[in-house]
Design a protein around this motif. Structure first.
Motif, PDB file in Angstrom:
ATOM      1  N   LEU A  94      40.934  31.945  23.624  1.00  0.00           N
ATOM      2  CA  LEU A  94      41.596  32.496  24.805  1.00  0.00           C
ATOM      3  C   LEU A  94      42.863  33.239  24.410  1.00  0.00           C
ATOM      4  CD1 LEU A  94      43.999  31.890  27.108  1.00  0.00           C
ATOM      5  CD2 LEU A  94      41.825  32.870  27.815  1.00  0.00           C
ATOM      6  N   ALA A  95      43.660  32.642  23.524  1.00  0.00           N
ATOM      7  CA  ALA A  95      44.901  33.289  23.096  1.00  0.00           C
ATOM      8  C   ALA A  95      44.623  34.610  22.396  1.00  0.00           C
ATOM      9  CB  ALA A  95      45.685  32.349  22.180  1.00  0.00           C
ATOM     10  N   SER A  96      43.585  34.653  21.563  1.00  0.00           N
ATOM     11  CA  SER A  96      43.285  35.882  20.827  1.00  0.00           C
ATOM     12  C   SER A  96      42.794  37.000  21.744  1.00  0.00           C
ATOM     13  CB  SER A  96      42.232  35.608  19.745  1.00  0.00           C
ATOM     14  OG  SER A  96      40.971  35.289  20.329  1.00  0.00           O
ATOM     15  N   ALA A  97      42.133  36.624  22.837  1.00  0.00           N
ATOM     16  CA  ALA A  97      41.589  37.619  23.760  1.00  0.00           C
ATOM     17  C   ALA A  97      42.502  37.883  24.948  1.00  0.00           C
ATOM     18  CB  ALA A  97      40.226  37.154  24.266  1.00  0.00           C
ATOM     19  N   LEU A  98      43.655  37.221  25.003  1.00  0.00           N
ATOM     20  CA  LEU A  98      44.493  37.293  26.187  1.00  0.00           C
ATOM     21  C   LEU A  98      44.882  38.720  26.580  1.00  0.00           C
ATOM     22  CD1 LEU A  98      45.907  35.701  28.405  1.00  0.00           C
ATOM     23  CD2 LEU A  98      47.881  35.460  26.872  1.00  0.00           C
ATOM     24  N   PRO A  99      45.345  39.577  25.656  1.00  0.00           N
ATOM     25  CA  PRO A  99      45.725  40.934  26.088  1.00  0.00           C
ATOM     26  C   PRO A  99      44.581  41.677  26.775  1.00  0.00           C
ATOM     27  CG  PRO A  99      46.571  40.493  23.891  1.00  0.00           C
ATOM     28  CD  PRO A  99      45.642  39.366  24.227  1.00  0.00           C
ATOM     29  N   GLU A 100      43.355  41.533  26.261  1.00  0.00           N
ATOM     30  CA  GLU A 100      42.217  42.225  26.874  1.00  0.00           C
ATOM     31  C   GLU A 100      41.879  41.624  28.239  1.00  0.00           C
ATOM     32  OE1 GLU A 100      38.902  43.377  24.230  1.00  0.00           O
ATOM     33  OE2 GLU A 100      40.071  42.408  22.641  1.00  0.00           O
ATOM     34  N   ILE A 101      42.003  40.311  28.360  1.00  0.00           N
ATOM     35  CA  ILE A 101      41.742  39.675  29.652  1.00  0.00           C
ATOM     36  C   ILE A 101      42.738  40.171  30.695  1.00  0.00           C
ATOM     37  CG2 ILE A 101      41.780  37.478  30.899  1.00  0.00           C
ATOM     38  CD1 ILE A 101      40.768  36.143  28.313  1.00  0.00           C
ATOM     39  N   LEU A 102      44.012  40.180  30.330  1.00  0.00           N
ATOM     40  CA  LEU A 102      45.041  40.604  31.273  1.00  0.00           C
ATOM     41  C   LEU A 102      44.916  42.081  31.620  1.00  0.00           C
ATOM     42  CD1 LEU A 102      48.107  38.652  29.823  1.00  0.00           C
ATOM     43  CD2 LEU A 102      46.689  38.041  31.785  1.00  0.00           C
ATOM     44  N   SER A 103      44.352  42.862  30.714  1.00  0.00           N
ATOM     45  CA  SER A 103      44.194  44.300  30.971  1.00  0.00           C
ATOM     46  C   SER A 103      43.194  44.578  32.089  1.00  0.00           C
ATOM     47  CB  SER A 103      43.760  45.028  29.699  1.00  0.00           C
ATOM     48  OG  SER A 103      42.402  44.728  29.376  1.00  0.00           O
ATOM     49  N   THR A 104      42.373  43.584  32.444  1.00  0.00           N
ATOM     50  CA  THR A 104      41.419  43.770  33.542  1.00  0.00           C
ATOM     51  C   THR A 104      42.099  43.666  34.904  1.00  0.00           C
ATOM     52  OG1 THR A 104      40.846  41.407  33.758  1.00  0.00           O
ATOM     53  CG2 THR A 104      39.620  42.702  32.120  1.00  0.00           C
ATOM     54  N   GLY A 105      43.358  43.262  34.921  1.00  0.00           N
ATOM     55  CA  GLY A 105      44.059  43.027  36.177  1.00  0.00           C
ATOM     56  C   GLY A 105      44.023  41.584  36.628  1.00  0.00           C
ATOM     57  N   ALA A 106      43.385  40.714  35.833  1.00  0.00           N
ATOM     58  CA  ALA A 106      43.301  39.295  36.173  1.00  0.00           C
ATOM     59  C   ALA A 106      44.545  38.548  35.708  1.00  0.00           C
ATOM     60  CB  ALA A 106      42.060  38.676  35.549  1.00  0.00           C
ATOM     61  N   GLN A 107      44.774  37.399  36.297  1.00  0.00           N
ATOM     62  CA  GLN A 107      45.776  36.467  35.813  1.00  0.00           C
ATOM     63  C   GLN A 107      45.054  35.243  35.261  1.00  0.00           C
ATOM     64  OE1 GLN A 107      48.253  35.197  39.126  1.00  0.00           O
ATOM     65  NE2 GLN A 107      46.467  35.014  40.472  1.00  0.00           N
ATOM     66  N   VAL A 108      45.740  34.489  34.402  1.00  0.00           N
ATOM     67  CA  VAL A 108      45.120  33.360  33.723  1.00  0.00           C
ATOM     68  C   VAL A 108      45.927  32.101  33.950  1.00  0.00           C
ATOM     69  CG1 VAL A 108      44.419  32.403  31.490  1.00  0.00           C
ATOM     70  CG2 VAL A 108      44.149  34.852  31.927  1.00  0.00           C
TER      71      VAL A 108
END
Length: 368
Positions: free
Chosen positions: A208-222
């Motif tokens: 999750l930490a390694s993919a966090l920037p890409e996840i957040l780039s979708t407009g989602a929050q975590v």
């Protein structure tokens, strides 16, 4: 109307105790006059959770069957007989009219003590692969309920997983904004919840930490529930921080996370699988990589129904997240389809189904 005495048995982990408490609460709603108590062992979480829930708890010795030819194997027969006798004394003192068991070490001697006395046994099996105690109890039970449809217990009824009403009656659409505000999240932003359970999941956290920037780039929050003592840190050793990333070690009240989430990444414990189906929450299951493979079996039905994805722990990585999670966060239509499949598979009234079976076995009909 008579006041039946119901003795519930189970313990060790929250996976046994939570459904036991849910059944007890349902019995109280359906037959407020019923007298209820519980049997556990001194080694389990029941010593804290059962009294906190307001029920009396009797204890017997935990007697696991030795897996290797050691001195404990020689002592086992005597210790096991003592546990059966202790369970029988409790059933006599409590004037038990039905025993409700949810599995675990404590249940085997309780089941056998009940059988000797002609007390009906009603049991619930939470996992797709049944435990030894419930395999035994199923041979003479008055009723056997299972959380998963294909659980191999003869004559068992698929009732679902007994769960707290805060979850089983959760209206995610109505409570989403309030739950997000309570958790410090943006009420309007799509939300991914990631959890490895109270003990955490190191590989899930790393991926999750390694993919966090890409996840957040979708407009989602975590909302990332890392597990106690497993704070995720950055390269400098400080807790990982990013806008719209919210890290907690633990959340007391998963109904808030379920209400807040559009998608959840989680282990595939039996309770989690059944809960997300009951509330219609799309899921990515990452089964625990140790044990006998029961978590993958738990998830299989919901995955096959289209309500969840399944990935092995060692395969859950930044690249897997990119290929499988990001498209879901980018396209609400995909999540809606998963939600509909999940809702169609979920069962929200397992607690009352089990409670009615217990009361019927005791010769008492529910008042409502």
């Amino acid at each position: 109307m008579s006041a039946p005495s119901v003795v519930l048995a189970g313990g060790g982990t929250a996976g046994h105790i939570s459904p036991m408490l849910a059944i007890a609460e349902a019995i109280h709603r359906l037959a407020p006059q019923a007298r209820q108590s519980m049997i556990g062992t001194p080694a389990g979480l029941e010593t804290r959770l059962v009294p906190e829930a307001g029920y009396e708890l009797d204890l017997i010795e935990k007697v696991p069957f030795p897996r290797r030819p050691t001195r404990d194997l020689l002592r086992f027969p005597g210790r096991f007989r003592s546990a059966i006798n202790a369970a029988g004394e409790i059933l006599d003192r409590r004037e038990a009219e039905v025993v409700v068991g949810v599995g675990g070490y404590v249940c085997t001697p309780v089941y056998l003590a009940a059988r000797r006395r002609g007390i009906p046994v009603v049991l619930h099996e939470a996992n797709a692969r049944p435990g030894l105690a419930n395999k035994l109890g199923n041979r003479f039970s008055a009723f056997s309920g299972v959380a998963f449809e294909n659980t191999p217990l003869r004559g068992a009824e698929h009732v679902g997983m007994p769960m707290a009403q805060a979850i089983s009656r959760l209206d995610r659409d109505a409570e989403r904004a309030t739950a997000r505000q309570a958790l410090g999240l943006d009420p309007q932003r799509p939300t991914l919840v990631v959890t490895g359970g109270s003990s955490g999941a190191l590989n899930v956290n790393r991926a999750l930490a390694s993919a966090l920037p890409e996840i957040l780039s979708t407009g989602a929050q975590v909302l990332h529930l890392t597990g106690r003592g497993k704070v995720v840190t950055d390269a400098n050793g400080a807790p990982l921080r990013a806008e719209h990333y919210h890290q907690r070690e633990y959340l007391d009240g998963m109904h808030l996370a379920y209400a807040a989430a559009d998608l959840i990444v989680a282990r595939a414990g039996a309770a989690t699988v059944c809960e997300v189906a009951a509330v219609g929450l799309p899921a990515v299951f990452v089964p625990l990589p140790i044990g006998n493979g029961e978590q993958e079996l738990n998830a299989r039905g919901l995955v096959d129904a289209g309500g969840a994805l399944l990935v092995k722990d060692e395969h859950f990585s930044k690249s897997w997240i990119r290929r499988n999670v990001l498209p879901l966060l980018k396209d609400p239509r995909l999540l809606l389809t998963m939600q509909q499949h999940s809702e169609a598979s979920g069962i929200a009234d397992a607690d009352e189904r089990m409670a009615r079976a217990a009361l019927h076995a005791a010769g008492v009909e529910a008042q409502v």
